[in-house]
Design a protein around this motif. Sequence first.
Motif, PDB file in Angstrom:
ATOM      1  N   SER A 196       0.832  -1.286  -0.052  1.00  0.00           N
ATOM      2  CA  SER A 196      -0.014   0.067  -0.004  1.00  0.00           C
ATOM      3  C   SER A 196       0.748   1.378  -0.060  1.00  0.00           C
ATOM      4  O   SER A 196       0.440   2.181  -0.542  1.00  0.00           O
ATOM      5  CB  SER A 196      -1.078   0.006   1.195  1.00  0.00           C
ATOM      6  N   ARG A 203       0.674   3.978  -2.931  1.00  0.00           N
ATOM      7  CA  ARG A 203       0.564   5.281  -2.634  1.00  0.00           C
ATOM      8  C   ARG A 203       1.721   6.404  -3.332  1.00  0.00           C
ATOM      9  O   ARG A 203       1.436   7.284  -3.798  1.00  0.00           O
ATOM     10  CB  ARG A 203       0.508   5.435  -1.060  1.00  0.00           C
ATOM     11  N   PRO A 225     -12.681  -1.615  -7.536  1.00  0.00           N
ATOM     12  CA  PRO A 225     -12.677  -2.339  -6.166  1.00  0.00           C
ATOM     13  C   PRO A 225     -13.701  -3.260  -5.805  1.00  0.00           C
ATOM     14  O   PRO A 225     -13.281  -4.566  -5.465  1.00  0.00           O
ATOM     15  CB  PRO A 225     -12.457  -1.122  -5.177  1.00  0.00           C
ATOM     16  N   LYS A 283     -13.311  -7.324  -5.134  1.00  0.00           N
ATOM     17  CA  LYS A 283     -13.421  -8.136  -3.952  1.00  0.00           C
ATOM     18  C   LYS A 283     -14.573  -8.988  -4.272  1.00  0.00           C
ATOM     19  O   LYS A 283     -14.238 -10.311  -3.877  1.00  0.00           O
ATOM     20  CB  LYS A 283     -14.519  -7.017  -3.159  1.00  0.00           C
ATOM     21  N   ASP A 326      -9.466  -7.686   2.061  1.00  0.00           N
ATOM     22  CA  ASP A 326      -9.380  -6.223   2.379  1.00  0.00           C
ATOM     23  C   ASP A 326      -8.461  -5.374   2.291  1.00  0.00           C
ATOM     24  O   ASP A 326      -8.435  -4.132   2.004  1.00  0.00           O
ATOM     25  CB  ASP A 326      -9.714  -6.671   4.035  1.00  0.00           C
ATOM     26  N   GLY A 327      -7.161  -5.694   2.320  1.00  0.00           N
ATOM     27  CA  GLY A 327      -6.122  -5.013   1.935  1.00  0.00           C
ATOM     28  C   GLY A 327      -5.972  -4.642   0.616  1.00  0.00           C
ATOM     29  O   GLY A 327      -5.743  -3.417   0.107  1.00  0.00           O
ATOM     30  N   GLY A 333      -8.592  -1.924  -0.136  1.00  0.00           N
ATOM     31  CA  GLY A 333      -8.161  -0.727   0.579  1.00  0.00           C
ATOM     32  C   GLY A 333      -7.016  -0.166  -0.498  1.00  0.00           C
ATOM     33  O   GLY A 333      -7.083   0.977  -0.881  1.00  0.00           O
ATOM     34  N   ASN A 350      -8.416   1.158  -3.879  1.00  0.00           N
ATOM     35  CA  ASN A 350      -9.276   2.582  -3.390  1.00  0.00           C
ATOM     36  C   ASN A 350      -8.528   3.602  -3.057  1.00  0.00           C
ATOM     37  O   ASN A 350      -8.972   4.851  -2.807  1.00  0.00           O
ATOM     38  CB  ASN A 350     -10.317   2.104  -2.246  1.00  0.00           C
ATOM     39  N   GLU A 377      -6.615   4.106  -0.316  1.00  0.00           N
ATOM     40  CA  GLU A 377      -6.808   4.478   1.287  1.00  0.00           C
ATOM     41  C   GLU A 377      -5.285   4.683   1.596  1.00  0.00           C
ATOM     42  O   GLU A 377      -4.176   4.041   1.130  1.00  0.00           O
ATOM     43  CB  GLU A 377      -7.474   3.238   1.848  1.00  0.00           C
ATOM     44  N   ILE A 419      -5.087   1.168   6.419  1.00  0.00           N
ATOM     45  CA  ILE A 419      -5.086  -0.391   6.134  1.00  0.00           C
ATOM     46  C   ILE A 419      -4.485  -1.189   6.721  1.00  0.00           C
ATOM     47  O   ILE A 419      -5.149  -1.977   7.354  1.00  0.00           O
ATOM     48  CB  ILE A 419      -4.458  -0.405   4.705  1.00  0.00           C
ATOM     49  N   ARG A 475      -6.539  -1.397  10.016  1.00  0.00           N
ATOM     50  CA  ARG A 475      -7.728  -2.241  10.151  1.00  0.00           C
ATOM     51  C   ARG A 475      -7.491  -3.546  10.135  1.00  0.00           C
ATOM     52  O   ARG A 475      -7.892  -4.466  10.695  1.00  0.00           O
ATOM     53  CB  ARG A 475      -8.379  -1.637   8.906  1.00  0.00           C
TER      54      ARG A 475
END
Length: 246
Positions: free
Chosen positions: A85, A89, A121, A125, A223-224, A227, A230, A232, A237, A240
Amino acid sequence: MDFNSVIGVVIALIAVFGGQVLEGGHPGSLLQLTAFTVVLGGTLGAVLLQSPVRQFVLGMKMSRWVFVPPLLDATALVEHIAAWSTTARKEGLLALDPHIAGIDDPFVKKGLQLVVDGTEPRELKRVLEVEIETFDDLHRQGARVWEAAGGYAPTIGILGAVMGLIQVMENLADPAHLGAGIAVAFVATIYGVGLANLAFLPIANKLKSLIARQVLMREILVDGLVGIANGENPRLISGRLKGYVV
């Protein structure tokens, strides 16, 4: 190596044979090839009759997990996702492409590839959750092979006991054959109940717990990756995902 399983097997054997010795019996009296053949062979036949070939073979292959379980390190997975992530980013999703080549797990590789490809996303999922459900269902079918064996074994043990008593009844006039028949009758019951409760059912439950753990690992990954897709914040991330780790 799961030494907990090894210790469990050793304790169970010591308890059974040690109890026989404490009662004044001989451990060798619990070793009856005829009773073992009836119980194990009958249980195997019943399980084969019930299970499709693919399900049976998978169940046999999964049995090694009892002593050599798959490596499931949720903390390490969360750290990998956090690193991905951060990279995404700073440098964009395409910067994750070089990471794919070093991944051995097909599910992880597929998920990361979908992220790199810019999959929406929600669709990402959905695709991965379908694969998780398939994995869970397929492997639980394999675990049910052992569960079925645990259900059949005691009944087959009773069948062996009845067969031994039939032999006894047929040889009432010959005392020399009575002992062997009675031994087979009682030992067959011990094998049926013992194998079910000391082997088959514990194996089934151990496999179910390992399957559940693998499903959790995949849910953490989904989930990761969602994220990351998206966009995030990496800290959000990571924070969470740490909630999954117990």
